[in-house]
Design a protein around this motif. Structure first.
Motif, short mmCIF file in Angstrom:
data_model
loop_
_atom_site.label_atom_id
_atom_site.label_comp_id
_atom_site.label_asym_id
_atom_site.label_seq_id
_atom_site.Cartn_x
_atom_site.Cartn_y
_atom_site.Cartn_z
N MET A 1 14.11 15.87 85.64
CA MET A 1 15.36 16.31 85.03
C MET A 1 15.72 15.35 83.90
N LYS A 2 15.89 15.90 82.68
CA LYS A 2 16.24 15.07 81.53
C LYS A 2 17.75 15.10 81.32
N LEU A 3 18.32 13.91 81.15
CA LEU A 3 19.76 13.78 80.99
C LEU A 3 20.07 13.11 79.65
N PRO A 4 20.52 13.88 78.62
CA PRO A 4 20.98 13.26 77.38
C PRO A 4 22.31 12.54 77.62
N LEU A 5 22.40 11.28 77.22
CA LEU A 5 23.59 10.49 77.54
C LEU A 5 24.84 11.00 76.83
N LYS A 6 24.69 11.60 75.63
CA LYS A 6 25.87 12.15 74.95
C LYS A 6 26.44 13.33 75.72
N TRP A 7 25.57 14.12 76.32
CA TRP A 7 26.02 15.26 77.12
C TRP A 7 26.71 14.74 78.38
N LEU A 8 26.20 13.65 78.94
CA LEU A 8 26.81 13.06 80.13
C LEU A 8 28.26 12.68 79.88
N LYS A 9 28.58 12.25 78.65
CA LYS A 9 29.94 11.80 78.34
C LYS A 9 30.96 12.92 78.40
N ASP A 10 30.52 14.18 78.42
CA ASP A 10 31.46 15.30 78.61
C ASP A 10 32.05 15.28 80.01
N PHE A 11 31.36 14.62 80.95
CA PHE A 11 31.77 14.66 82.35
C PHE A 11 32.29 13.32 82.88
N ALA A 22 20.14 3.02 83.91
CA ALA A 22 18.96 3.45 84.66
C ALA A 22 18.76 2.61 85.92
N ASP A 23 18.94 1.30 85.81
CA ASP A 23 18.79 0.42 86.97
C ASP A 23 19.81 0.75 88.05
N ALA A 24 21.06 0.95 87.65
CA ALA A 24 22.12 1.24 88.61
C ALA A 24 21.89 2.58 89.31
N MET A 25 21.46 3.59 88.56
CA MET A 25 21.21 4.91 89.15
C MET A 25 20.02 4.87 90.11
N THR A 26 19.00 4.10 89.77
CA THR A 26 17.86 3.98 90.67
C THR A 26 18.29 3.31 91.97
N MET A 27 19.11 2.28 91.89
CA MET A 27 19.57 1.58 93.08
C MET A 27 20.46 2.46 93.96
N SER A 28 21.16 3.42 93.35
CA SER A 28 22.02 4.30 94.15
C SER A 28 21.29 5.56 94.62
N GLY A 29 19.98 5.61 94.42
CA GLY A 29 19.20 6.70 95.01
C GLY A 29 18.73 7.77 94.06
N SER A 30 19.13 7.71 92.79
CA SER A 30 18.66 8.68 91.79
C SER A 30 17.60 7.98 90.94
N LYS A 31 16.34 8.17 91.30
CA LYS A 31 15.27 7.40 90.69
C LYS A 31 15.06 7.80 89.23
N VAL A 32 15.06 6.79 88.35
CA VAL A 32 14.82 7.02 86.92
C VAL A 32 13.34 6.83 86.63
N GLY A 34 12.03 7.29 83.39
CA GLY A 34 11.82 6.71 82.08
C GLY A 34 13.03 6.86 81.18
N ILE A 35 13.03 6.10 80.11
CA ILE A 35 14.10 6.15 79.09
C ILE A 35 13.45 6.51 77.76
N GLU A 36 13.93 7.57 77.14
CA GLU A 36 13.39 8.01 75.85
C GLU A 36 14.49 7.92 74.79
N PHE A 165 14.99 11.69 85.16
CA PHE A 165 15.12 11.41 86.59
C PHE A 165 14.03 12.12 87.38
N GLU A 166 13.63 11.50 88.47
CA GLU A 166 12.77 12.16 89.46
C GLU A 166 13.68 12.61 90.61
N ILE A 167 13.95 13.90 90.67
CA ILE A 167 14.89 14.43 91.65
C ILE A 167 14.11 15.01 92.83
N THR A 168 14.49 14.63 94.04
CA THR A 168 13.84 15.19 95.22
C THR A 168 14.32 16.61 95.47
N SER A 169 13.49 17.40 96.17
CA SER A 169 13.77 18.83 96.33
C SER A 169 15.00 19.10 97.19
#
Length: 796
Positions: A1-11, A22-32, A34-36, A165-169
């Motif tokens: 799942m690709k997350l554009p950071l500007k789109w994230l700011k809408d929420f 990316a580090d914080a999200m990985t530690m909270s269980g949402s594995k990152v 890569g960063i593009e 993100f690598e999202i589990t099923s």
């Protein structure tokens, strides 16, 4: 799942660098993954305005231009023919970088200095689909009114960072911008802003324009729809194209792009039908008819099955539910009225349908994971809002919402003490509630429970709540503790496992090597081991989906597998082999199968080379002795077609047949390409487990001496050694300790049809020293019985 950071700011408003985020999200269980950084290869490329154009003094095909790049005006020599005064163009300045690692430096062209380069769309790695008015073989003429000096990445929409993100099923909610934004807000402790969805509804009432009927509620729990009139099909605005591209979706047109936009933003796949092509203006959600045919949007004709769910009108199927729409109702440039679909389909049904049709899509991949029925109305309203916002049509008043199977929120016991005990923490109840609140997990203090939102199917039990607490409390904040050994269970092998281990160890101590073979085999092996057509071993269990004919049945005998291994070793020039296998054979109680078959454990021994029949039986004797089994014997077998008729015996334990040992029939060995002489033993393990006596028994050393007598006799050739030994044992009385066979001879000194057999008979009494009279009396009885019953003649 690709997350554009500007789109994230809408929420939600996250103030962190992409790496820290990316580090914080990985530690909270949402594995990152890569960063593009989009446009990372482009540097020092700006918008420029052409202020002057002159002919090159020494080249007919070159022009000398002056270009305003904001901070200064520079001179550029170019061969482009599609430029004119006032054009806004991308300019690569001195020291700039372009995609592909291309570097631009100040230089001279035919003696005239050039301080940069004008760029085409190909040099910037953008496409004509994104900028339809750009030409492919000339300079990229920019549209609009960007300021000279503006970074070209900002103009191209490449000033964006995308987190993958690598999202589990089990987390379908995170396959959306909104879902990841909720996780992000909870991770960073900032508010989560849901998008405001307001639909003006300037059109007519939806009543009477269309209807929806769900005939398969078990496969479609909810179906929501809206109608849009006066549709205008045209390209989407730049901002929408840029967001879709950043999320990995190719823009097509405004209507298709809006449905894709909503799918990425809210996680709800959508589809748009041309209402005029829906017969009766009716949507029917039903199972497909057997061999029903339809053409999908990819132009392929599909033959459907009754297990597949379709969207149909009154006459025919118009879409494969959750997978792809049909060509007979697609949106065309002249489409004026559309029906927007937002539905929830059974994930397993969608997955099986997509697999059978070989057409896995972005939508099917999301439906497979199980979507939230409560999201369909928000999604269709969001799409209607965007249509109004982009001026793509007029939304009719009202919404069609069929909801036959309501989503039920799960209630889970909430016991903070147990969560702390599981995690090894001392987190307060109030802190746990703070963690649950942004995740929309409702706490009921009076009932001691929590209610999971419908978009979280992964929350099922207390352990799941403990995981949520651990994720957002911070795994790195949980102190390491030693394992506690309370109520520990001491492990050990059961009786069956101990016997099987003893069997393996005994075989290894006898110099055999263990092998493993497949339980699947081919029906051809029955002919190769000479089994008659009526043999019960041919009644094998057939595999429903075999890898091939060679693995199409479950084996009923291990002989072919052992012969195949022996043959492989022989053909690879191995001089001798001693092998064993502990495996299973499978016997059906009845066919066709109505219950699980019997799985009988079997020990198989195989040898070739410098071995004979007695070496194989010697290994078996050693095994039975190790198991403490004393009452066993061998009995000749002449009617087994897989074995040599004169060198085969069945194994009896306590009078019950439990195996066979002998030389493989030469014809069978030849069919496998094995050595001329192969010896195989097959023993059922269950009688060995039942008869084993491996508990050590104390037996004191004898106090009195033994007396040994040797006896040699001539007997008929057909008299078995077993018969002689039984007769000696029956007549020797209680003082008999052991009978040892030490010679069997047939030759010139022995008459035709006779053989010489010699034994050592050992006598001992536990309470006295035996006299010659005691031993002589016993020997007399033995000789008399041998002569009378077996016709034995003593040899002097």
């Amino acid at each position: 799942m690709k997350l554009p950071l500007k789109w994230l700011k809408d929420f939600t408003d996250i103030k962190a660098t992409p790496k820290d985020y990316a580090d914080a999200m990985t530690m909270s269980g949402s594995k990152v993954e890569g960063i593009e950084i989009l446009g990372e290869e482009i540097d020092k490329v700006v918008v420029g305005r052409i202020t002057a154009i002159e002919k090159h003094p020494d080249a007919d095909r070159l022009q000398v231009t002056l270009v305003d790049v904001g901070s200064e005006t520079i001179q550029i020599v170019t061969g482009a023919t599609n430029i004119k005064l006032g054009d806004l163009i991308p300019v690569a300045l001195d020291g700039s970088s372009l995609p592909g690692g291309k570097k631009i430096k100040r230089g001279k062209l035919r003696g005239v200095e050039s301080c940069g380069m004008m760029c085409s769309i190909s040099e910037l790695k953008v496409t004509k689909e994104e900028f339809p008015n750009a030409i492919e073989d000339g300079i990229f003429i920019l549209e609009g009114d960007p300021e000279p000096g503006m970074d070209i990445k900002e103009y191209l929409g490449l000033n964006e960072t995308v987190i993958e993100f690598e999202i589990t099923s089990n987390r379908p909610d995170c396959f959306s911008i909104a879902g990841l934004a909720r996780e992000s807000a909870a991770t960073f402790g900032v508010p989560f802003k849901k998008p405001e969805i307001n639909v003006a509804e300037l059109g007519d009432s939806i009543m009477g324009l269309a209807s929806v009927e769900i005939k398969a509620p078990e496969l479609c729990s909810r179906y929501s729809a809206r109608i849009v009139k006066d549709v205008r099909i045209e390209p989407s605005p730049r901002w929408m194209k840029e967001r879709l591209k950043a999320a990995g979706v190719r823009p097509i047109n405004n209507i298709v792009d809006i449905t894709n936009y909503v799918m990425i933003e809210l996680g709800q796949p959508m589809h748009a039908f041309d209402l005029e092509y829906l017969k009766g203006h009716k949507i029917i959600v039903r199972s497909a008819a057997t061999r029903e045919k339809m053409q999908t949007l990819d132009g392929q004709d599909r033959e459907l099955e009754a297990s597949m769910l379709v969207i149909a009108d009154e006459d025919r199927a118009v879409a494969v539910a959750g997978v792809m729409g049909g060509a007979n109702s697609e949106i065309l440039p002249d489409t004026k009225t559309i029906l927007l679909e937002s539905a929830t389909f059974n994930g397993m049904s969608v997955r099986l349908t997509a697999k059978k049709l070989g057409m896995r899509t972005e939508a099917s991949g999301r439906f497979e994971k199980g979507l939230d029925p409560e999201n369909t109305v928000d999604a269709v309203n969001r799409a209607a809002q965007l249509i109004e916002q982009l001026g793509a049509g007029t939304v009719c008043k009202g919404i069609i919402d069929c909801y036959p199977v309501k989503a039920v929120k799960k209630t889970i016991p909430f016991k903070p003490d147990r969560i702390n005990a599981l995690l090894g923490t001392e987190i307060t109840t109030s802190r746990m509630k703070e963690i649950f609140r942004p995740l929309e997990i409702e706490v009921n203090d009076a009932a001691g429970t929590v209610t999971a939102p419908t978009f979280r199917p992964d929350l099922e039990c207390e352990a799941d709540l403990a995981e949520e607490v651990a994720r957002f409390y911070g795994y790195n904040n949980i102190k390491a503790t030693l394992l506690e050994g309370r109520a520990a269970t001491v492990g050990g092998r059961n009786w069956k496992q101990r016997i099987e281990l003893l069997i393996r160890n005994t075989m290894l101590s006898c110099g055999l090597s263990e092998i493993y073979t497949y339980s699947f085999t081919s029906p051809k092996v029955f002919d190769m081991i000479n089994l008659p057509p009526e043999s019960a071993l041919r009644n094998a269990i057939v595999i429903a989906n075999p890898l091939g004919e060679d693995f199409s049945i479950m084996r009923t005998t291990t002989l072919p597998d052992m012969l195949e291994v022996l043959a492989t070793n022989y053909n690879r020039r191995v001089e001798e082999a001693r092998l064993f296998e502990v495996s299973h054979v499978y016997t059906a109680k009845q066919t066709p199968l109505t219950e699980l078959p019997d799985e009988k454990p079997v020990l198989t021994i195989g040898m070739f080379g410098n071995v004979d029949f007695y070496e194989v039986t010697g290994v078996i004797d050693e095994l039975l002795t190790a198991l403490g089994i004393k009452k066993y014997e061998y009995e000749p077998v002449t009617d087994n077609p897989s074995f040599h008729p004169g060198r085969t015996a069945k194994i009896l334990i306590g009078g019950r047949e439990c195996g066979i040992v002998g030389e493989v029939h030469p014809v069978a060995a030849q069919k496998f390409g094995a050595a001329q002489r192969n010896y195989v033993g097959m023993i059922d393990i269950e009688p060995l487990i039942a008869g084993a006596q491996i508990k050590p028994e104390y037996k004191p050393l004898p106090k009195f001496p033994a007396v040994t007598r040797d006896i040699a006799m001539l007997v008929d050739d057909n008299v078995l050694v077993r018969q002689i030994e039984r007769l000696i044992a029956s007549k020797a009385g209680k003082i008999l300790e052991e009978i040892k066979l030490f010679d069997v001879y047939k030759g010139k000194q022995v008459p035709e049809g006779k053989k010489s057999v010699a034994y050592s008979i050992i006598f001992r009494a536990s309470d006295r020293t035996l006299t010659d009279e005691d031993v002589g009396k016993a020997m007399g009885e033995i000789v008399k019985a041998l002569a009378q019953k077996l016709g034995a003649q003593l040899r002097e």
